[in-house]
Design a protein around this motif. Structure first.
Motif, PDB file in Angstrom:
ATOM      1  N   ASN A  85     -15.707  53.768-102.173  1.00 36.95           N
ATOM      2  CA  ASN A  85     -16.367  54.227-100.891  1.00 36.95           C
ATOM      3  C   ASN A  85     -17.166  53.059-100.131  1.00 36.95           C
ATOM      4  O   ASN A  85     -16.936  52.928 -98.802  1.00 36.95           O
ATOM      5  N   MET A  86     -17.714  51.936-100.741  1.00 36.43           N
ATOM      6  CA  MET A  86     -18.159  50.917 -99.938  1.00 36.43           C
ATOM      7  C   MET A  86     -17.168  50.096 -99.165  1.00 36.43           C
ATOM      8  O   MET A  86     -17.499  49.777 -98.084  1.00 36.43           O
ATOM      9  N   LEU A  87     -16.191  50.058 -99.918  1.00 36.90           N
ATOM     10  CA  LEU A  87     -15.175  49.088 -99.213  1.00 36.90           C
ATOM     11  C   LEU A  87     -14.624  49.356 -97.968  1.00 36.90           C
ATOM     12  O   LEU A  87     -14.885  49.047 -96.836  1.00 36.90           O
ATOM     13  N   PHE A  88     -14.144  51.038 -97.734  1.00 40.34           N
ATOM     14  CA  PHE A  88     -13.804  51.414 -96.776  1.00 40.34           C
ATOM     15  C   PHE A  88     -15.086  51.773 -95.706  1.00 40.34           C
ATOM     16  O   PHE A  88     -14.868  51.796 -94.468  1.00 40.34           O
ATOM     17  N   THR A  89     -16.165  52.454 -96.491  1.00 40.13           N
ATOM     18  CA  THR A  89     -17.221  52.610 -95.396  1.00 40.13           C
ATOM     19  C   THR A  89     -17.814  51.499 -94.765  1.00 40.13           C
ATOM     20  O   THR A  89     -17.998  51.312 -93.485  1.00 40.13           O
ATOM     21  N   ALA A  90     -17.846  50.414 -95.406  1.00 44.26           N
ATOM     22  CA  ALA A  90     -18.346  49.187 -94.716  1.00 44.26           C
ATOM     23  C   ALA A  90     -17.587  48.531 -93.666  1.00 44.26           C
ATOM     24  O   ALA A  90     -18.051  48.189 -92.667  1.00 44.26           O
ATOM     25  N   ALA A  91     -16.280  48.556 -93.773  1.00 47.62           N
ATOM     26  CA  ALA A  91     -15.114  48.141 -93.164  1.00 47.62           C
ATOM     27  C   ALA A  91     -15.299  48.873 -91.687  1.00 47.62           C
ATOM     28  O   ALA A  91     -15.276  48.258 -90.713  1.00 47.62           O
ATOM     29  N   LEU A  92     -15.054  50.410 -92.062  1.00 45.55           N
ATOM     30  CA  LEU A  92     -15.153  51.139 -91.002  1.00 45.55           C
ATOM     31  C   LEU A  92     -16.573  51.015 -89.940  1.00 45.55           C
ATOM     32  O   LEU A  92     -16.325  51.087 -88.725  1.00 45.55           O
ATOM     33  N   ALA A  93     -17.634  50.967 -90.751  1.00 43.09           N
ATOM     34  CA  ALA A  93     -19.029  50.816 -89.885  1.00 43.09           C
ATOM     35  C   ALA A  93     -18.720  49.496 -89.207  1.00 43.09           C
ATOM     36  O   ALA A  93     -19.556  49.460 -88.254  1.00 43.09           O
ATOM     37  N   PHE A  94     -18.405  48.421 -89.786  1.00 41.50           N
ATOM     38  CA  PHE A  94     -18.403  47.126 -89.044  1.00 41.50           C
ATOM     39  C   PHE A  94     -17.531  47.371 -87.859  1.00 41.50           C
ATOM     40  O   PHE A  94     -17.858  46.757 -86.705  1.00 41.50           O
ATOM     41  N   VAL A  95     -16.170  47.743 -87.957  1.00 41.52           N
ATOM     42  CA  VAL A  95     -15.328  47.974 -86.800  1.00 41.52           C
ATOM     43  C   VAL A  95     -16.064  48.685 -85.704  1.00 41.52           C
ATOM     44  O   VAL A  95     -16.109  48.289 -84.606  1.00 41.52           O
ATOM     45  N   LEU A  96     -16.769  49.684 -86.059  1.00 43.70           N
ATOM     46  CA  LEU A  96     -17.484  50.711 -85.069  1.00 43.70           C
ATOM     47  C   LEU A  96     -18.706  49.957 -84.446  1.00 43.70           C
ATOM     48  O   LEU A  96     -19.417  50.609 -83.674  1.00 43.70           O
ATOM     49  N   SER A  97     -19.338  48.915 -85.079  1.00 45.19           N
ATOM     50  CA  SER A  97     -20.511  48.312 -84.800  1.00 45.19           C
ATOM     51  C   SER A  97     -20.339  47.254 -83.560  1.00 45.19           C
ATOM     52  O   SER A  97     -21.047  46.906 -82.932  1.00 45.19           O
ATOM     53  N   ASN A  98     -18.968  46.936 -83.513  1.00 41.93           N
ATOM     54  CA  ASN A  98     -18.424  45.985 -82.319  1.00 41.93           C
ATOM     55  C   ASN A  98     -18.692  46.906 -80.986  1.00 41.93           C
ATOM     56  O   ASN A  98     -17.617  47.664 -80.813  1.00 41.93           O
ATOM     57  N   ARG A  99     -19.514  46.308 -80.112  1.00 41.67           N
ATOM     58  CA  ARG A  99     -19.695  47.128 -79.117  1.00 41.67           C
ATOM     59  C   ARG A  99     -18.604  47.069 -78.028  1.00 41.67           C
ATOM     60  O   ARG A  99     -18.534  47.744 -77.206  1.00 41.67           O
ATOM     61  N   ASP A 100     -17.812  46.077 -78.239  1.00 40.01           N
ATOM     62  CA  ASP A 100     -16.678  45.880 -77.134  1.00 40.01           C
ATOM     63  C   ASP A 100     -15.429  46.119 -77.890  1.00 40.01           C
ATOM     64  O   ASP A 100     -14.397  45.830 -76.906  1.00 40.01           O
ATOM     65  N   TYR A 101     -15.518  46.879 -78.705  1.00 37.24           N
ATOM     66  CA  TYR A 101     -14.042  47.535 -79.400  1.00 37.24           C
ATOM     67  C   TYR A 101     -13.753  48.732 -78.482  1.00 37.24           C
ATOM     68  O   TYR A 101     -14.635  49.640 -78.507  1.00 37.24           O
ATOM     69  N   PRO A 102     -12.734  48.501 -78.074  1.00 35.67           N
ATOM     70  CA  PRO A 102     -12.107  49.522 -76.999  1.00 35.67           C
ATOM     71  C   PRO A 102     -12.007  51.084 -77.785  1.00 35.67           C
ATOM     72  O   PRO A 102     -12.204  52.105 -76.963  1.00 35.67           O
ATOM     73  N   LEU A 103     -11.657  51.212 -78.824  1.00 36.13           N
ATOM     74  CA  LEU A 103     -11.322  52.371 -79.628  1.00 36.13           C
ATOM     75  C   LEU A 103     -12.762  52.862 -80.335  1.00 36.13           C
ATOM     76  O   LEU A 103     -12.609  53.881 -80.630  1.00 36.13           O
TER      77      LEU A 103
END
Lengths: 320, 533, 291
Positions: free
Chosen positions: C88-106
């Motif tokens: 859970n933490m592996l995937f959740t943290a990864a995804l949370a990190f990606v989505l916390s980047n304000r300039d990530y286009p997706l």
């Protein structure tokens, strides 16, 4: 490159391709991290979504995948059955009223408790208080309801015993519509307030200690620190929790209500969840409960969207 | 300067990622296997129940029995031993899948909805009429004709209960061992202490309850005695007293040739009014609507309860516990009250003699073998005993074989708890009778109670054998609103929140919402049924 | 800086308040624990006592008499909790990190897609069919995969990440660090409190879950503890009229069994939790700074 003349089509496709390539390459690590996660959502959340059609069909509950696909269309029949129930407004009212009460009383409770714990003195004391406050969360509602019923029973329960000592008549609290919602709110708070502090305490832990030190050096008192540092520090988390809470507004708190209610208090306690449960007892009214679930979800989503917009306007990052 | 991840971190990341990948792939690789076995079984010639009798079908896979769990007795140490002997003697292979009892209907519905192929559903935990309407059940007429000579022999009358109006048999019935379920029990020692006789009329019963309320019978200095306690909330009272007030025990009422909802029939209001008086006088608990089984047990064990109305043997266990401190405590059966009103009859209520016990899903491929297994069970009392109680000499022994009576050896039910007994049919013609051994204290008490009950009058619901169905009728789309209206109005009337006019209005509303439609549908089906008969 | 009288009063009141809170919380738990070892008659005679006059462990004996099944079930539960939370933490943290980047286009699109699933889903039957077709039915992985990422948890974690001061991240980027490095060496270490919190949520979820096992697993060897314990509670609780006639139910008191079950299920979590508190140390030390 000169932009006086519009670039030729051939060149713009190339530019677009190059832009896409750079874009994919630029964020390659993020893409790589996100890919398996989004794959999860695709497979386990989006693939099964075709099941939503069950709400619009005369689905009998047989035949596997073909059974769902080949069932007759029923249009809005299941929804109409739901809306035309003589109890529809009562169910809606009870659900909303309970959620409103919980919002007013049960939402702030963990925040307040977290603040109190945060301000308490003594490392060991805080640890102990925290651990103890979580305990009721681990008891299931079956147990908690049982305890509550024992406490409040007019047949020898302590609350009524106290009332008798004061010369009053025993009251069957849990069968009395006047008290029932109060019981629901109080027991909810008692069970969940401790657990609810976890997330706020974690947020408080993330506040930069230097802010406190700087404030202390400027002569700030305890009150001022709490109001000007701690509270604003958890503002974002409170906003998120509030937004998500909006989505729960149609949540019927089934386990709690079901274990405490009885027909004597249907008037104030019966909500969508308990009603649908009684409807679908043995006969698995998949289509009907699917329709009710869909209706609830649609309303919940609409509310969350509104709440999110409002939060953003007030300066929060919001949910999206 | 690009900073590279140190080697150690890269290695750990690699290991963890591969672990997770393996876990995911491991889960997915099973799908290939599942497909294979599906095609393999599909290519097997289906066990054609309509094949010429000369061709004996061969069982290629064990029967898939989906049954509810027996709790801790699931792990009976003798289960496998008994199964081996059963398979040896009957020639039929079984395999059980176990589901926790409280979620059994949900899981069965899920299995059916997803097209799972299995062979057995416990008829007592689901509604067979609802399942048949959905097309989930397999008709059994041909199978019984071909493979069930013993079934036909012993269950000739019982099978009528499982037929729909076209004569199609939808399941195997069960015969009750004992023609009763619901009767009150009363504290005999308290009757004696009060100098009262066993009540035979309502007036006497109420006099007893009044005395209990006013006398400190458990000698603890407090007036905390509870005259009447009951189970299942209000149903515990209604199911027991309905025959007294209305002559029958059902949600439907037979009025001449018409079938109407019981709540609108004569006697129902009188029954509720009696309960209302009891509530006002404190004979029943103020929180009777929310009390649960554990609290009931606590109150009984606190030596506070004067009479109990529910399943007839509910108090046996409690009595044994109370006897540890006071050997005089006895919850004895209360005889039917003789002064029943004209609308009622002096009797208690009973479970119907026949009900459904075994159903076969329409997706089953081994139905023939299940019927054969059942038939083999009924071939002799020895077979019955094997599947029901285990191995002779190890789990049980005959008391008198000529009279078909037996007793259980100590702890036998821990070792084998009837795991492979698929259908109870307590017809003394074939099914042996249990005689409690000395170590079996609750058994002995119950045995004695049954002896008393056999002289009492019981009524069965008149509609037990009638295949009422709502599918395809104007009542098809009724929701639960009517039931809700009645449920809450009943309680409100009893606790005094509404008065008699309020109850009358509630019944009127109910009839408008669904009562009138149901009357029409039920009457039509009842008359059709009787017309055939 | 000396404390004013007002502040001292506040501290005193606060302490008393918190002690009261503890008592109110503690009583029901002690109630269950204490009464699980009382005899039935004892419980009936003393409705509110929490200390037995005579010890009676028959409830526990009954629960553990399921013999190897309960022990095995515990192993499954523990394995599921540890492996599951880790995944859970592996995937959740990864995804949370990606989505916390304000300039990530997706970012916007993904967040909306994920949030949507929090309210809409196909229901039980399509899930069941999916699990079967993936070959996960009756496989240990089905206790972990369907619930791999909780959108709710992920969004909370994402917001924690978003609150990390941008300055630290910016300077790392200028030093040439890739997102992966930022994630592993900056974000994660600065978020221990949040990570511990979310891990706890997942872990407790795994520990208490029974529904998925009940639906997707029919092999009793793969059932976690909660399924058995529910079975025991309901078996003793239900006025079981469906019985093969000669089988006499000699159960220990239902109350004892139910309470023993509750103790057996919650005690491990209550014991483990204090060790996780180490990660909340920051919160505790912050508050103890004398003002």
């Amino acid at each position: 490159m000169n932009t006086i003349a519009a670039p030729s089509r051939k060149r713009s496709i190339g530019t677009a391709r190059r832009k896409a390539a750079t874009w994919i390459w630029k964020y390659r690590y993020l893409h790589a991290l996100a890919l398996p996660c989004m794959l999860y959502f695709l497979i386990f959340k989006y693939l099964p979504m075709y099941g939503i059609v069950i709400a619009f069909k005369d689905y009998k509950g047989m035949g596997g995948f073909e059974g769902i696909v080949h069932s007759d269309w029923a249009g809005m029949k299941n929804f109409n059955l739901f809306f035309h129930s003589i109890y529809f407004w009562r169910l809606l009212r009870n659900t909303l009223v309970l959620s409103l009460y919980l919002l007013i009383f049960a939402f702030p409770a963990p925040i307040i408790l977290a603040l109190l714990i945060n301000e308490a003195r003594g490392r060991w004391f805080k640890k102990v208080v925290q651990s103890i406050s979580y305990m009721p969360h681990f008891l299931s509602w079956v147990v908690c309801a049982g305890l509550v019923l024992q406490l409040l029973t007019p047949t020898g329960g302590p609350v009524n015993a106290l009332m008798e000592l004061m010369g009053k008549e025993p009251v069957a609290f849990t069968s009395d519509p006047a008290y029932f919602r109060l019981i629901l709110v109080v027991t909810n708070i008692w069970k969940e307030v401790g657990w609810g502090t976890i997330i706020y305490l974690a947020a408080m832990a993330s506040i930069d200690p230097e802010l406190y030190e700087a404030a202390a050096m400027d002569g700030a008192r305890k009150w001022q620190k709490m109001f000007y540092i701690t509270l604003p520090g958890i503002k974002e988390i409170v906003a998120i929790m509030l937004i998500l809470g909006m989505g729960d507004i149609l949540d019927g708190h089934f386990e709690q209500v079901f274990n405490l209610y009885s027909p004597a208090v249907y008037d104030v306690a019966d909500n969508f969840d308990t009603y649908v449960y009684r409807q679908g007892l043995v006969e698995a009214k998949f289509a009907y409960s699917s329709a009710v679930g869909l209706f609830k979800s649609a309303v919940a989503l609409a509310l969350v969207v509104l709440a999110n917009r409002a939060a953003k306007r007030l300066g929060s990052d919001g949910l999206w | 300067m690009k900073r590279n991840l140190p080697k150690k971190t890269r290695l750990i990341t690699l290991v963890l990622t591969s672990m997770v990948t393996v876990a995911v792939l491991g889960g997915c690789s099973g799908s290939g296997g599942a497909e294979e076995s599906d095609t393999a079984s599909a290519s097997n010639a289906p066990q054609d129940a309509n094949a010429a009798p000369a061709e004996q079908p061969v069982q290629t896979e064990p029967l898939k029995i989906v049954r509810r769990s027996l709790g801790t007795r699931e792990n009976g140490t003798d289960n496998q031993k008994v199964l081996d002997i059963i398979e040896q003697q009957s020639g039929i292979k079984l395999e059980a899948e176990v589901i926790p009892r409280d979620v059994y209907p949900d899981k069965i519905n899920l299995l059916l909805a997803s097209g799972e192929k299995f062979d057995f559903i416990e008829g007592q935990l689901v509604s067979w009429t609802a399942l048949k309407d959905k097309g989930s059940l397999m008709p059994l007429n041909d199978l019984i004709d071909q493979y069930g000579p013993n079934i036909q022999k012993y269950m000739k009358d019982a099978l009528e209960v499982m037929k729909d109006k076209d004569g199609v048999i939808w399941g195997i019935p069960r015969q009750e061992s004992f023609p009763t379920g619901y009767a009150p029990t009363i504290r005999k020692d308290w009757l004696d202490a009060l100098g009262m006789e066993m009540p035979h009329t309502m007036a006497e019963f109420e006099a007893y309850m009044d005395a209990v309320k006013k006398t400190d019978l458990n000698k603890n200095g407090k007036h905390d005695e509870i005259p009447l306690l009951h189970s299942w909330n209000l149903n515990g009272l209604i199911q027991i007293f309905q025959p007294y007030f209305m002559g029958d025990e059902s949600t439907r009422y037979l009025k001449g040739d018409e079938v109407i909802p019981a709540v609108s029939a004569p006697g129902y209001k009188e029954m509720l009014t009696t309960f209302r008086n009891w509530y006002a006088k404190g004979y029943i608990l103020k929180d009777f609507a929310t009390i649960n089984t554990n609290q009931i047990t606590d109150l009984v064990l606190a030596d506070r309860v004067g009479a109990y109305s529910g399943w007839f043997n509910s108090m046996v266990g409690n009595q044994i516990k109370l006897n540890e401190k006071n050997p005089n405590v006895a919850y004895d059966p209360l005889p039917p009250l003789e002064d029943a009103p004209a609308t009622g009859t002096p009797a208690w209520g009973s479970n119907p003699k026949y009900s459904s016990t075994l159903l076969i899903p329409s997706t089953s491929k081994n139905a023939a073998f299940l019927i054969k297994y059942l038939d083999w069970t009924l071939a002799s009392p020895d077979n019955v005993m094997l599947t029901w109680n285990g191995i002779e000499g190890e789990n049980w022994e005959w008391v008198d074989k000529s009279k078909n009576t037996f007793t259980l050896l100590e702890n036998a039910s821990e070792r084998y708890a009837g795991y492979y007994n698929l259908a109870d049919f307590f017809d003394p013609a074939i099914w042996p009778t249990y005689v409690p051994a000395d170590y079996d204290k609750p058994g002995k008490i119950e045995y004695r109670m049954r002896d008393i009950y056999k002289d009492y009058k019981f009524v069965e619901p008149f509609d037990a054998a009638i295949p009422f169905t709502l599918t395809g009728t104007p009542a098809e789309n009724l929701t639960g609103d009517g039931a809700t209206k009645i449920a809450e109005s009943q309680i409100q009337y009893i606790i005094g929140a509404i008065d008699e006019a309020g109850w009358d209005k509630a019944v009127e509303d109910y009839m408008k919402i669904e009562g009138d439609i149901l009357t029409e549908v039920w009457t039509k089906q009842y008359q059709e049924f009787k017309g055939i008969k | 800086m000396k404390q004013t009288l007002g502040e001292k009063l506040f501290d005193a009141c606060n302490t008393i308040m918190l002690i009261l809170v503890c008592l109110v919380m503690l009583y029901p738990v002690l109630f269950v624990f204490g009464r699980s070892v009382m005899t039935d008659l004892d419980r009936a005679a003393h409705p509110f006592a929490i200390w037995p006059t005579a010890w009676d462990i028959s409830g526990y004996k009954y629960v553990f008499s399921s013999g190897s099944y309960i022990v095995n079930a515990y192993a499954i539960t523990i394995l599921r909790t540890i492996a599951g939370t880790f995944c859970n933490m592996l995937f959740t943290a990864a995804l949370a990190f990606v989505l916390s980047n304000r300039d990530y286009p997706l970012r916007g699109a993904f967040t909306m897609l994920i949030a949507f699933t929090m309210w809409f889903g196909g229901g039980l039957i399509p899930m069941f069919l999916l699990v079967k077709s993936l070959g996960l039915y009756n496989h240990f992985a089905v206790l972990i995969l369907p619930g791999l990422i909780s959108a709710w948890n992920m969004l909370i974690l994402r917001n924690f990440f978003m609150q990390i001061p941008q300055g630290v991240i910016e300077s790392a980027k200028m030093d040439g660090a890739s997102e992966l490095v930022i994630f592993l060496r900056i974000i994660l270490p600065l978020s221990t409190a949040a990570l511990a919190t979310i891990s706890l949520f997942y872990a407790v979820g795994h520990w208490n879950s029974w529904f998925d096992a009940m639906i997707y697993v029919n092999d009793r060897d793969l059932w976690p503890v909660q399924v058995f314990l529910r079975e025991i509670i309901h078996n003793t609780n239900l006025n079981d009229m469906i019985r093969s006639d000669a089988v006499v139910e000699v159960n220990p008191p239902a109350q004892s069994v139910i309470m023993a079950t509750i103790v057996v299920t919650t005690l491990p979590i209550l014991c483990v939790y204090p060790f996780l508190q180490r990660y909340f140390v920051k919160g505790i030390t912050v508050g103890s700074i004398k003002g």
